[in-house]
Design a protein around this motif. Structure first.
Motif, short mmCIF file in Angstrom:
data_model
loop_
_atom_site.label_atom_id
_atom_site.label_comp_id
_atom_site.label_asym_id
_atom_site.label_seq_id
_atom_site.Cartn_x
_atom_site.Cartn_y
_atom_site.Cartn_z
N LEU A 43 39.85 -36.40 -6.90
CA LEU A 43 40.73 -37.58 -6.98
C LEU A 43 41.72 -37.57 -5.81
O LEU A 43 41.95 -38.58 -5.16
N PHE A 44 42.29 -36.37 -5.58
CA PHE A 44 43.28 -36.26 -4.52
C PHE A 44 42.67 -36.53 -3.15
O PHE A 44 43.29 -37.17 -2.30
N PHE A 45 41.46 -36.04 -2.96
CA PHE A 45 40.78 -36.19 -1.67
C PHE A 45 40.57 -37.67 -1.34
O PHE A 45 40.88 -38.12 -0.22
N VAL A 46 40.08 -38.43 -2.31
CA VAL A 46 39.89 -39.88 -2.09
C VAL A 46 41.26 -40.54 -1.88
O VAL A 46 41.43 -41.40 -1.02
N GLY A 47 42.25 -40.10 -2.67
CA GLY A 47 43.60 -40.66 -2.56
C GLY A 47 44.20 -40.48 -1.18
O GLY A 47 44.77 -41.42 -0.62
N ILE A 48 44.07 -39.28 -0.60
CA ILE A 48 44.69 -39.07 0.71
C ILE A 48 43.95 -39.81 1.82
O ILE A 48 44.55 -40.19 2.82
N LEU A 50 42.82 -42.82 1.35
CA LEU A 50 43.42 -44.16 1.25
C LEU A 50 44.85 -44.17 1.79
O LEU A 50 45.27 -45.13 2.44
N TRP A 51 45.62 -43.10 1.57
CA TRP A 51 46.97 -43.00 2.16
C TRP A 51 46.89 -43.04 3.68
O TRP A 51 47.74 -43.61 4.34
N TYR A 54 46.27 -46.56 4.66
CA TYR A 54 47.54 -47.28 4.43
C TYR A 54 48.53 -46.98 5.56
O TYR A 54 49.19 -47.88 6.06
N LEU A 63 52.77 -40.84 7.89
CA LEU A 63 51.69 -40.90 6.90
C LEU A 63 50.35 -40.55 7.52
O LEU A 63 49.55 -39.84 6.92
N ALA B 12 45.85 -45.69 -3.66
CA ALA B 12 46.10 -44.33 -3.17
C ALA B 12 47.11 -43.63 -4.08
O ALA B 12 46.93 -42.46 -4.45
N ALA B 13 48.15 -44.35 -4.45
CA ALA B 13 49.21 -43.79 -5.30
C ALA B 13 48.66 -43.37 -6.67
O ALA B 13 48.94 -42.28 -7.16
N THR B 16 46.32 -40.15 -6.10
CA THR B 16 46.99 -38.87 -5.82
C THR B 16 47.94 -38.50 -6.96
O THR B 16 48.18 -37.32 -7.20
N SER B 62 54.65 -48.38 -2.88
CA SER B 62 53.61 -47.39 -3.17
C SER B 62 54.14 -45.96 -3.02
O SER B 62 53.88 -45.11 -3.87
N LEU B 63 54.84 -45.72 -1.92
CA LEU B 63 55.37 -44.38 -1.68
C LEU B 63 56.40 -43.98 -2.73
O LEU B 63 56.42 -42.84 -3.20
N ALA B 66 54.42 -43.36 -6.15
CA ALA B 66 53.59 -42.16 -6.12
C ALA B 66 54.44 -40.90 -6.14
O ALA B 66 54.22 -39.98 -6.93
#
Lengths: 88, 88
Positions: A43-48, A50-51, A54, A63, B12-13, B16, B62-63, B66
């Protein structure tokens, strides 16, 4: 370009990025992946990722830098989890 | 206000942020904190507080969201590390 706001972001980036290095090192040395959760890692890997995207869009250098490096750290942790979980 | 850019940030938020929930739950259930590194937890905790401040300054919802939630998750993990490490 590197104003006071971006300095806060960069310090945050250095802290959250370097925070993974002891974890990566500890996991590498101990080969103990039992308390690392694979759902969390993925989950975190996909999230970062996307961050990172972003960060590119809102043009935040902090970022982009933080998430770019953390993508690498997490790729390593996922690799260790796959590799050492098989050996347990 | 909630444009396409912010939607990427919010996904993303969510990723993560929710990534920490399995870790928090797993740590709570197993009481196994051996492969959680305290330097990592503390560095990251300070880092996400700075990301939260950075998010307020650049007005990134978002930041703020999260990192606000992740501050709570990490506070729990640090509490578990302190509590269960003593029992080992």
């Amino acid at each position: 370009m590197l104003d006071n706001i971006e300095i806060i972001g960069l310090i945050a980036a250095v802290l959250t990025t370097s925070a993974f290095l002891p974890q990566v090192y500890k996991t590498y040395k101990s080969k103990d992946v039992s308390s690392l959760s694979m759902p969390m890692l993925l989950l975190f890997f996909v999230g970062i990722i996307l961050w990172f995207i972003y960060g590119i869009i809102i043009e935040s250098f902090s970022l982009m830098m933080a998430n770019g490096i953390t993508i690498g750290s997490y790729a390593l942790l996922i690799f260790f989890k796959l590799k050492y979980a098989k050996n347990n």
